[in-house]
Scaffold this motif. Sequence first.
Motif, PDB file in Angstrom:
ATOM      1  N   MET A  75       0.835  -1.204   0.000  1.00 39.36           N
ATOM      2  CA  MET A  75       0.000   0.000   0.000  1.00 39.36           C
ATOM      3  C   MET A  75       0.871   1.257   0.000  1.00 39.36           C
ATOM      4  O   MET A  75       0.537   2.250  -0.661  1.00 39.36           O
ATOM      5  CB  MET A  75      -0.934  -0.003   1.213  1.00 39.36           C
ATOM      6  N   ILE A  76       1.976   1.203   0.744  1.00 38.35           N
ATOM      7  CA  ILE A  76       2.908   2.343   0.758  1.00 38.35           C
ATOM      8  C   ILE A  76       3.517   2.530  -0.629  1.00 38.35           C
ATOM      9  O   ILE A  76       3.625   3.652  -1.142  1.00 38.35           O
ATOM     10  CB  ILE A  76       4.007   2.139   1.819  1.00 38.35           C
ATOM     11  N   LYS A  81       4.883   7.132  -6.826  1.00 37.59           N
ATOM     12  CA  LYS A  81       4.764   7.075  -8.277  1.00 37.59           C
ATOM     13  C   LYS A  81       5.709   6.061  -8.910  1.00 37.59           C
ATOM     14  O   LYS A  81       5.340   5.319  -9.831  1.00 37.59           O
ATOM     15  CB  LYS A  81       5.032   8.468  -8.857  1.00 37.59           C
ATOM     16  N   LYS A  82       6.954   5.990  -8.392  1.00 39.58           N
ATOM     17  CA  LYS A  82       7.966   5.110  -8.984  1.00 39.58           C
ATOM     18  C   LYS A  82       7.620   3.633  -8.817  1.00 39.58           C
ATOM     19  O   LYS A  82       7.973   2.808  -9.665  1.00 39.58           O
ATOM     20  CB  LYS A  82       9.332   5.391  -8.357  1.00 39.58           C
ATOM     21  N   PHE A  88       0.713  -2.365  -7.616  1.00 36.77           N
ATOM     22  CA  PHE A  88      -0.655  -2.712  -7.988  1.00 36.77           C
ATOM     23  C   PHE A  88      -0.715  -4.120  -8.568  1.00 36.77           C
ATOM     24  O   PHE A  88      -1.633  -4.896  -8.263  1.00 36.77           O
ATOM     25  CB  PHE A  88      -1.203  -1.705  -9.002  1.00 36.77           C
ATOM     26  N   LEU A  89       0.272  -4.451  -9.390  1.00 39.62           N
ATOM     27  CA  LEU A  89       0.321  -5.787  -9.985  1.00 39.62           C
ATOM     28  C   LEU A  89       0.511  -6.852  -8.906  1.00 39.62           C
ATOM     29  O   LEU A  89      -0.142  -7.904  -8.920  1.00 39.62           O
ATOM     30  CB  LEU A  89       1.451  -5.862 -11.011  1.00 39.62           C
ATOM     31  N   LYS A  90       1.396  -6.579  -7.939  1.00 41.57           N
ATOM     32  CA  LYS A  90       1.636  -7.526  -6.842  1.00 41.57           C
ATOM     33  C   LYS A  90       0.374  -7.710  -5.989  1.00 41.57           C
ATOM     34  O   LYS A  90       0.084  -8.822  -5.534  1.00 41.57           O
ATOM     35  CB  LYS A  90       2.795  -7.044  -5.971  1.00 41.57           C
TER      36      LYS A  90
END
Length: 353
Positions: A75-76, A81-82, A88-90
């Motif tokens: 979540m962090i 941005k990087k 999100f994929l994980k």
Amino acid sequence: MTTKTYHKKKRIWAAILVVQFLLFYAFSKISFLISFFESFFEFQRKFHLLLFSWIPCSFGDIVYTVLGIVFLILMIQLLRKKTRSNAFLKILITVNIFYFLYQIFWGMLYFQTPIAAKLPKIEITLEARKKLALEYLEKAKATRKLINEDPNGIFIIKDLQSVQTEILSRQTILPAFITNKKALPVNSIKKSLYSKLMSFTGILGYYNPFTAEAQYNSNLPSSYLPFTIAHESSHQLGFAREQEANFIGYLIGVESTNNDLKYSTEYFTLKSLLNSIVQEDENFVKSMLNNYSDGMKRDRSYEKKFIKEHEGLVTDFFGFTNNLFLKSNQQEGSVTYSYFIDLLVRYKSMEAK
């Protein structure tokens, strides 16, 4: 990872999740697949009990702690941005894996044949519930005289291990027409590492389908504790619905030779009956409470004190989320007693014949 590759993988994992939702929904409508998942549960339960029961602490709590830390890290990363894309994929991959394992280990058991289908269909009248309430008041008053008290006259359990042993023993003699599930002589009943926190959430215990451990809140009043353990052990047998686990816990404890377990079961049954009656006849419930024995009144006062000391926003939040979870699995909400009472009245009607 290129942007094109990332978007492709994201779409694939999102699609897999949607397909899982649809597949497991379809599976829940097919009886022979439900039977398959019941059989698979028996296999994985034996394996998990052998794998985790010998560990002295709650391994399930450790698993959830690690998952919680991983989720927090992701979540962090999602806020940065990087690292946002990879995070999100994980998360998508983790949710897919978790959802799949949950469904095959446990989720599909919510669609087993209900216990109600194995009991006679009768009208659940107010008079029948009142009659049972009077019966369990007398039973609880009698058993209350046989148990230990602390210096303040409140029920206290001196040997919780014997309660657990009795529960495992009683699992082997459940009525055959109710269940043919096989009890295993393996004790994987453990106090949660987060008992203090659980007290502030209103959670009495939980079953971990990933380790087959029955967790309980060790800080509970003794009047709650034996029946809570019997309830969680019922989940270990494969009864997923909360109120059916209550009913199996009732069958485990009501005829027990262990007075701690017997009293906790009778007291829970009495409270459940009164909760089902109070909106229809509040005066009857008040009269019943006034007729509690002195020891039962002390136990009730201690329970109310315990709840008061641990209530708050956290309790409300967990109560709300648990309610949503129960309803999403085609169960009644956490504050509803009607299905347990329905099973109890119908079962007791058979004894009366």
